[in-house]
Design a protein around this motif. Structure first.
Motif, mmCIF file in Angstrom:
data_model
loop_
_atom_site.group_PDB
_atom_site.id
_atom_site.type_symbol
_atom_site.label_atom_id
_atom_site.label_comp_id
_atom_site.label_asym_id
_atom_site.label_seq_id
_atom_site.Cartn_x
_atom_site.Cartn_y
_atom_site.Cartn_z
ATOM 1 N N VAL A 75 -26.693 -72.934 31.643
ATOM 2 C CA VAL A 75 -27.267 -72.188 32.757
ATOM 3 C C VAL A 75 -27.968 -70.947 32.234
ATOM 4 C CG1 VAL A 75 -25.477 -73.026 34.322
ATOM 5 C CG2 VAL A 75 -25.173 -70.812 33.183
ATOM 6 N N ARG A 76 -28.737 -70.303 33.099
ATOM 7 C CA ARG A 76 -29.382 -69.062 32.706
ATOM 8 C C ARG A 76 -28.353 -67.946 32.628
ATOM 9 N NH1 ARG A 76 -33.697 -69.754 37.354
ATOM 10 N NH2 ARG A 76 -31.823 -70.782 38.183
ATOM 11 N N ALA A 77 -28.625 -66.964 31.799
ATOM 12 C CA ALA A 77 -27.619 -65.950 31.491
ATOM 13 C C ALA A 77 -27.152 -65.196 32.717
ATOM 14 C CB ALA A 77 -28.191 -64.962 30.463
ATOM 15 N N ASP A 466 -24.136 -63.499 38.915
ATOM 16 C CA ASP A 466 -23.302 -62.538 38.198
ATOM 17 C C ASP A 466 -23.444 -61.153 38.812
ATOM 18 O OD1 ASP A 466 -22.642 -64.604 36.580
ATOM 19 O OD2 ASP A 466 -23.474 -63.765 34.739
ATOM 20 N N LEU A 467 -24.691 -60.762 39.120
ATOM 21 C CA LEU A 467 -24.947 -59.437 39.673
ATOM 22 C C LEU A 467 -24.555 -59.354 41.135
ATOM 23 C CD1 LEU A 467 -26.188 -56.615 39.295
ATOM 24 C CD2 LEU A 467 -28.398 -57.601 39.965
ATOM 25 N N THR A 468 -24.901 -60.377 41.923
ATOM 26 C CA THR A 468 -24.722 -60.284 43.365
ATOM 27 C C THR A 468 -23.325 -60.687 43.831
ATOM 28 O OG1 THR A 468 -25.563 -62.547 43.666
ATOM 29 C CG2 THR A 468 -27.165 -60.743 43.735
ATOM 30 N N ARG A 469 -22.620 -61.515 43.074
ATOM 31 C CA ARG A 469 -21.322 -62.022 43.519
ATOM 32 C C ARG A 469 -20.150 -61.589 42.642
ATOM 33 N NH1 ARG A 469 -21.946 -65.772 47.800
ATOM 34 N NH2 ARG A 469 -24.043 -65.371 48.578
ATOM 35 N N HIS A 470 -20.431 -61.163 41.413
ATOM 36 C CA HIS A 470 -19.326 -60.899 40.473
ATOM 37 C C HIS A 470 -19.368 -59.508 39.867
ATOM 38 C CE1 HIS A 470 -18.257 -65.106 40.860
ATOM 39 N NE2 HIS A 470 -19.505 -65.427 40.590
#
Length: 505
Positions: A75-77, A466-470
């Protein structure tokens, strides 16, 4: 008078041979000691078999780390933390639901041919039917492998709650029912069924090309189909756009970990090792079959990897390591059904054809605008189906009778002179797995979609989960998309020294 040739360790016979005033006491002592040794040897055999099964379970569980690394690299980073967390939760949620329901539905006998009805919450385990805690652990590792396959198909665009729901349902109900059909002694299509066998043979899906790989692949197919492709996967004219994974290193690491774990997945499916074929004391026994199974597994994967390497070179002009890794895994998924009942040379045929199947499925998926970031539906579904057919063509009579004893004249591979009954049974397996998984997982994903619990918003997808959910990123990175759309996400690298101002990456 008894002779040494007729002696059966009866104290009376032994006393007769020994003679003398104390012969009866001596005979009783000797026979008691022999009985103790015999019991200890029996205990040792159980311990060796249990140790073998537990070690195999540990190997299969290590495949979860392989799945995690493979998924992360593919997946993308900006979605790395998300996909890693889903792999952890596949194991965690799957563990609880398989403990509460899954193991009982799969192996809780005596039961009917459709579903098990004992061992809920491991009640009555260990049992006199041969099930111990080690069997649960081993089968749980298989169940979460199926869930891990599905998570790859719907990566980079799926809400977190949807992962929890589908993973629990798959490991707690959908997968166990299929396992019961083909692996339980009560299953209606099981080769180990103690009653009537389907077409006189049952289905030979030794380690799960259908039970594990097709189930996970078909579930992933429905999830990816209902969600639709990722944003940017196909342009306005319908042409495919490569959304490449961010780390080939993680893909290779994950592939090798899966390769290592497959030696527990396939050879470990014997569940024991200390059983001779024929008279005791022979050099040939189940341990030989375990070794042969490891060899066929290896050869199928190696052949598929090389076939994919040169096939993709011809088609694309590149030597692509990610494609080779997927080809290798496709060969493993295909040989999993027949690994114990085919010759090593046949495994090479299996691997070669598996690579062709995978390449063809990927071409078809591209034409149909089907987006699976890890090619999981094509790899596990397509190659798994091929493996089921392959087994029905190449299963050798001798190996079939050794692995599945107790029935004379059992049908075997069509190309090996065994007729078409096994092929008929295996075609039925493919149809019923597709039907069952479609009838259960398809509606589940559809309902989640209608309730807006399946796919994340377009804004979150573009920014990355990663940014929006984690709450942040797995690591500081520079994505290709940021070069094209610098205004979308501004990433900053924080230095250890707080006095140093952040700099743009």
């Amino acid at each position: 008078m008894a002779t040494w040739a007729t002696l059966d360790c009866s104290a009376t016979q032994l006393a007769d041979l020994l003679g003398g005033p104390n012969s009866t006491g001596a005979a009783n002592f000797i026979c008691n000691q022999i009985a103790v040794v015999s019991t200890k040897l029996s205990d040792t055999a159980y311990a060796v078999d249990t140790t073998f099964l537990l070690f195999s379970a540990y190997l299969v569980f290590s495949m979860q780390l392989g799945f995690a690394m493979l998924c992360a690299g593919s997946v993308r980073a900006k979605n790395t933390m998300n996909i890693m967390l889903t792999n952890v939760l596949d194991a965690a949620a799957g563990g609880l639901f398989y403990y509460l329901f899954g193991f009982a539905f799969a192996f809780g006998g005596p039961s009917n041919g459709f579903i098990g009805k004992h061992f809920f919450g491991l009640k009555e385990v260990p049992s006199d039917t041969g099930f111990d805690y080690s069997h649960f652990l081993y089968q749980w590792a298989f169940a979460i492998a199926a869930a891990g396959i599905t998570s790859g198909s719907i990566a980079e665009r799926t809400q977190f709650v949807a992962y929890l729901i589908y993973s629990s349902f798959l490991t707690g109900f959908v997968y166990p029912v299929v396992a019961h059909w083909f692996w339980s002694v009560d299953g209606w299509a099981s080769a180990g069924n103690t009653g009537n066998l389907l077409f006189g043979t049952g289905v030979i899906d030794f380690a799960g090309s259908g039970v594990v790989h097709m189930v996970g692949g078909i579930a992933g197919l429905w999830g990816a189909f209902i969600e639709g492709p990722r944003i940017g996967r196909f342009d306005h004219s319908g042409r495919a756009v490569a959304l490449r994974g961010h780390s080939a290193s993680l893909v290779v690491l994950g592939t090798f970990l899966l390769w290592f774990g497959w030696y527990g997945f396939n050879p470990g499916s014997f569940t024991k090792i200390l059983s001779p074929y024929g008279a005791s004391g022979s050099y040939y026994g189940m341990w030989s079959a375990v070794g042969r199974t490891a060899v066929t597994t290896t050869l199928a994967g190696c052949t598929a990897a090389l076939t994919t390497l040169f096939g993709k070179r011809i088609l694309s002009g590149h030597w692509n390591v990610t494609d080779v890794c997927n080809g290798l895994l496709g060969g493993f998924a295909a040989i999993t059904a027949g690994c114990s009942v085919v010759e090593p040379w046949a495994a090479i045929v299996c691997g070669f054809a598996a690579a062709i199947v995978l390449i063809s499925c990927n071409k078809l998926a591209e034409k149909l605008k089907f987006d699976d970031p890890l090619e999981a539906a094509q790899l596990h579904g397509g190659c798994g189906a091929w493996g089921i057919i392959f087994t029905a063509l190449f299963a050798r009579e001798k190996y079939v009778n050794e692995v599945y004893p107790g029935k004379d004249g059992r049908p075997y591979g069509l190309f090996m002179g065994g007729g078409g009954k096994l092929l008929g049974a295996h075609l039925i397996q493919i149809v019923v797995i597709i039907g069952w998984v479609s009838a259960t997982m398809g509606p589940l994903f559809f309902v989640l979609h209608k309730l807006k619990l399946l796919r994340i918003s377009a804004e979150d997808e573009m920014a990355g989960m990663d940014l929006t959910r984690h709450g942040g990123f797995a690591y500081v990175y520079h994505d290709e998309e940021d070069e094209q759309k610098p205004s979308m996400i501004q990433l900053r690298k924080v230095e250890p020294n707080a006095s140093t101002p952040p700099t743009s990456v």
